[in-house]
Design an enzyme around this catalytic site. Structure first.
Site, PDB file in Angstrom:
ATOM      1  N   ASP A  94      -0.108  -2.823   7.045  1.00 10.54           N
ATOM      2  CA  ASP A  94       0.006  -3.474   5.743  1.00 10.54           C
ATOM      3  C   ASP A  94       0.020  -2.443   4.616  1.00 10.54           C
ATOM      4  OD1 ASP A  94      -0.311  -6.075   4.195  1.00 10.54           O
ATOM      5  OD2 ASP A  94      -2.017  -4.943   3.405  1.00 10.54           O
ATOM      6  N   HIS A 119       5.860 -13.822   5.056  1.00 10.51           N
ATOM      7  CA  HIS A 119       4.890 -14.676   4.370  1.00 10.51           C
ATOM      8  C   HIS A 119       4.720 -14.331   2.891  1.00 10.51           C
ATOM      9  CE1 HIS A 119       2.767 -11.052   5.568  1.00 10.51           C
ATOM     10  NE2 HIS A 119       1.924 -11.312   4.597  1.00 10.51           N
ATOM     11  N   ASP A 120       5.474 -13.345   2.396  1.00  4.00           N
ATOM     12  CA  ASP A 120       5.361 -12.958   0.987  1.00  4.00           C
ATOM     13  C   ASP A 120       6.621 -13.265   0.191  1.00  4.00           C
ATOM     14  OD1 ASP A 120       2.815 -11.789   1.308  1.00  4.00           O
ATOM     15  OD2 ASP A 120       3.693  -9.911   2.005  1.00  4.00           O
ATOM     16  N   ASP A 146      -2.200  -7.072  12.802  1.00  3.24           N
ATOM     17  CA  ASP A 146      -1.889  -6.633  11.446  1.00  3.24           C
ATOM     18  C   ASP A 146      -3.028  -5.723  10.995  1.00  3.24           C
ATOM     19  OD1 ASP A 146      -1.021  -6.603   8.751  1.00  3.24           O
ATOM     20  OD2 ASP A 146      -0.210  -8.621   8.976  1.00  3.24           O
ATOM     21  N   GLU A 198       4.999  -2.047   6.811  1.00  5.05           N
ATOM     22  CA  GLU A 198       5.414  -2.851   5.665  1.00  5.05           C
ATOM     23  C   GLU A 198       5.859  -1.872   4.591  1.00  5.05           C
ATOM     24  OE1 GLU A 198       4.066  -6.077   2.311  1.00  5.05           O
ATOM     25  OE2 GLU A 198       2.666  -4.542   2.986  1.00  5.05           O
TER      26      GLU A 198
HETATM   27  C1  NOJ Z   1       1.067  -7.233   1.973  1.00  7.70           C
HETATM   28  C2  NOJ Z   1       0.806  -8.541   2.663  1.00  7.70           C
HETATM   29  O1  NOJ Z   1       1.959  -8.905   3.365  1.00  7.70           O
HETATM   30  C3  NOJ Z   1       0.423  -9.516   1.580  1.00  7.70           C
HETATM   31  O2  NOJ Z   1       0.383 -10.832   2.051  1.00  7.70           O
HETATM   32  C4  NOJ Z   1      -0.900  -9.073   1.005  1.00  7.70           C
HETATM   33  O3  NOJ Z   1      -1.239  -9.907  -0.078  1.00  7.70           O
HETATM   34  C5  NOJ Z   1      -0.842  -7.617   0.512  1.00  7.70           C
HETATM   35  N1  NOJ Z   1      -0.155  -6.740   1.414  1.00  7.70           N
HETATM   36  C6  NOJ Z   1      -2.219  -7.064   0.327  1.00  7.70           C
HETATM   37  O4  NOJ Z   1      -2.817  -6.856   1.577  1.00  7.70           O
END
Ligand code: NOJ
Ligand code: CA
Length: 569
Positions: free
Chosen positions: A229, A349-350, A127, A289
């Site tokens: 990311d 995970h978000d 990542d 992402e």
């Molecule tokens: C996206 C990530 O998936 C998330 O978990 C993170 O908090 C933010 N970007 C900041 O890096």
């Protein structure tokens, strides 16, 4: 002499052919590359498997589970950030890009994990946190030390508008102003995420060079690619134009605002194309992402004719709630024609786990199987999220004092944070679901772990896990699923039905997206196929090995995958 030269030429040709074959081996007869046929699996390293009993997952834990992942049908694992980090954002605040956080192990452990994975033909994707570093990264501590620092312009420092007034009205997506005042140099720095995550200044060529070098460093170590990311926010308006304010407040109590001046700038694409050039030197894959609102935004990440991201993630599926056959059909049709290779995601995970988002409390297992039958048989690459294959559900904190994810504290109770979707993987029905030998996993396991776990579900042929395994096994060996196009064959508002035709056969997928039993008629002759289907995988109880595909009875949330043969005229 002549013979010797002939031998040399022949040897050269053999080497050339071998080289050509090696590079050819990367593509199949249809020109697909490895990642187009692969199943990716995201794992959150804190939560996957803890090898030393400290309650936090680690690299040796992951290595010990490679046989499980192989058996499941995973070809590549994406490990969420495992680099040194103060863990304010659980690893997304990186303080050293070229090392492993001691809580996860060492570089040596990483090399061993990679070898173990590669020995099982599983590739490793890391990542890459491109938008920001931790405020403890040496680039930032130096940058903050003086206006004359060599690193000052590596971040975005500006004067305020006046005493206690930030440079503009931009908000952090994690709540409150996106600017933090630093009395040491009397300036503010910009952070789109937490204050401990200062944004890098991508307009500075030195930043680009350093960050591109990070990817080279890991490619040389053998990683197969990166998940990038937060690419949407790499650039912001250098004139710092205020964002337009809208009526109402957000969940953090800040004014609602459209982040038009610090999001999705065209420069993002030029930079990603440059990053792709580096990746191409190592035959690596870039996953983005990419929180695109519509298909046009998604298309841009493929590069519009330029080589940009091979795999921008399409999150639009995750926004379909409640389940809607018509909306999924519309989305799949659009992404299928977007000009790049589709990438499907239902959890990460978000976001709230798919099982909790779509489960109705009554048919959860059927719904989980139906969605697996859907996104694992489409033309495109799926990215699974650990535990999804068990039907793992969210386990959200009920008291603010238990919240670990800082946004859950800032936004409580409207925003409970992301702890709920990050709980430990459920390996067995024993204490702490077998995740750790210690007493305290960093987050509590979900109460459902007694039945929803790898050990129990492996023994049950009817479990969600067994269903995932069947579909994944089919996906790996079935030529129609590997090579076929996507042809939707119904407009029924409750049913998704499509073919994946290739050569003289097709895989037929029929999914009931409703809680009622339904009868569906399908005109297969129109597509040139016979009406008799050979059942390959189904979640339904009463389906014969040979089924009539022109008229099917579908159980509530039932999923059917069968094989059709072309009618010879
Ligand atoms: C996206 C990530 O998936 C998330 O978990 C993170 O908090 C933010 N970007 C900041 O890096
Ligand atoms: Ca550990």
């Amino acid at each position: 002499m002549r013979n010797i030269s002939l031998l040399i030429v022949a040897g050269f040709l053999v080497t050339m052919t071998a080289a050509a074959q090696t590079s050819k081996a990367k593509v199949d007869p249809q020109g697909h590359e490895w990642w187009q046929h692969a199943v990716f699996y995201e794992l959150y390293p804190r939560s996957f498997a803890d090898s030393n009993g400290d309650g936090i997952g680690d690299l040796n834990g992951i290595a010990s589970k490679i046989p499980y992942l192989k058996d499941l049908g995973v070809d590549a694992i994406w490990i969420a950030p495992c680099f040194p980090s103060p863990q304010v954002d659980f690893g997304y605040d990186v303080s050293d890009y070229e090392n492993i956080d001691p809580m996860y192990g060492t570089l040596d452990d990483f090399d061993k994990l990679q070898k173990t994975a590669n020995d099982s033909s599983i590739k490793i994707i890391l990542d890459f946190v491109v938008n920001h570093t931790s405020d403890k990264h040496k680039w930032f501590t130096d940058s903050a030390s003086s206006k004359d620092s060599k690193y000052r312009d590596w971040y975005i420092w500006r004067d305020g508008k006046g005493a206690n007034q930030p440079p503009n009205n931009w908000l952090s997506t994690f709540g409150h102003s996106a600017w933090k005042f630093d009395p040491k140099t009397n300036q503010w720095y910009y952070h789109y995420f937490y204050t401990e995550q200062p944004d890098l200044n991508w307009r500075n060529p030195a930043v680009k060079d350093a960050m591109f070098d990070v990817t080279r460093w890991w490619y040389k170590r053998g990683v197969a690619g990166f998940r990038l990311d937060a690419v949407d926010t790499l650039y912001e308006d250098p004139n710092l134009t205020d964002n337009p304010v809208q009526p109402g407040k957000n969940k953090y109590g800040d004014p609602n605002m459209e982040p038009v001046n610090n999001n999705k700038f065209p420069e993002v694409h030029t930079t990603l194309q440059e990053l792709r050039k580096v990746a191409d030197d190592y035959n690596a894959v870039l996953i983005g992402e990419t929180w695109t609102k519509n298909i046009d935004e998604l298309k841009q990440y493929y590069g519009g004719g330029q080589r940009e991201l091979q795999m921008p993630m399409d999150f639009m599926f995750t926004k379909v709630n409640p389940l809607s056959a018509s909306e999924f059909r519309r989305q799949v049709a659009a992404v299928d024609k977007a000009g790049g290779w589709p990438v499907f995601v239902i959890s990460n995970h978000d976001i709230v786990r798919a099982a909790s988002r779509w489960g109705d409390g009554k048919h959860n297992a059927q719904i989980n199987k139906m969605m697996a039958a859907f996104y694992l048989t489409l033309r495109g690459t799926p990215i699974m999220y650990y535990g999804e294959e068990l039907g793992m559900e969210n386990h959200d904190p009920t008291r603010v004092e238990d919240v670990k994810d800082p946004i859950g504290v800032t936004g409580w109770p409207q925003e409970k944070g992301r702890d709920g979707e990050r709980t430990p993987m459920q390996w067995n029905g024993e204490k702490n679901a077998g995740f750790t030998t210690g007493n305290s996993p960093w987050l509590p396991v979900t109460p459902a772990y007694k039945t929803q776990n790898v050990e129990s579900e492996s023994k049950d042929p009817d479990s969600v896990l067994s269903f995932y395994k069947q579909v994944l096994a089919l996906r790996h060996k079935n030529e129609q699923l590997l090579e076929g196009s996507y042809v939707s064959i119904t407009d029924d508002p409750n049913v998704i039905a499509y073919l994946r035709p290739y050569q003289d056969q097709a895989v037929l997928v029929v999914l009931n997206m409703s809680a009622s039993q339904l009868k569906i008629k399908l005109d297969l002759a129109k597509q040139g196929f016979g009406a008799e289907a050979k059942t390959l995988v189904t979640s339904m109880k009463k389906v014969p090995a040979q089924a009539s595909a022109s008229e099917m009875t579908l159980e509530p949330y039932g999923a059917y995958i069968g094989e059709l043969t072309k009618v010879v005229k």
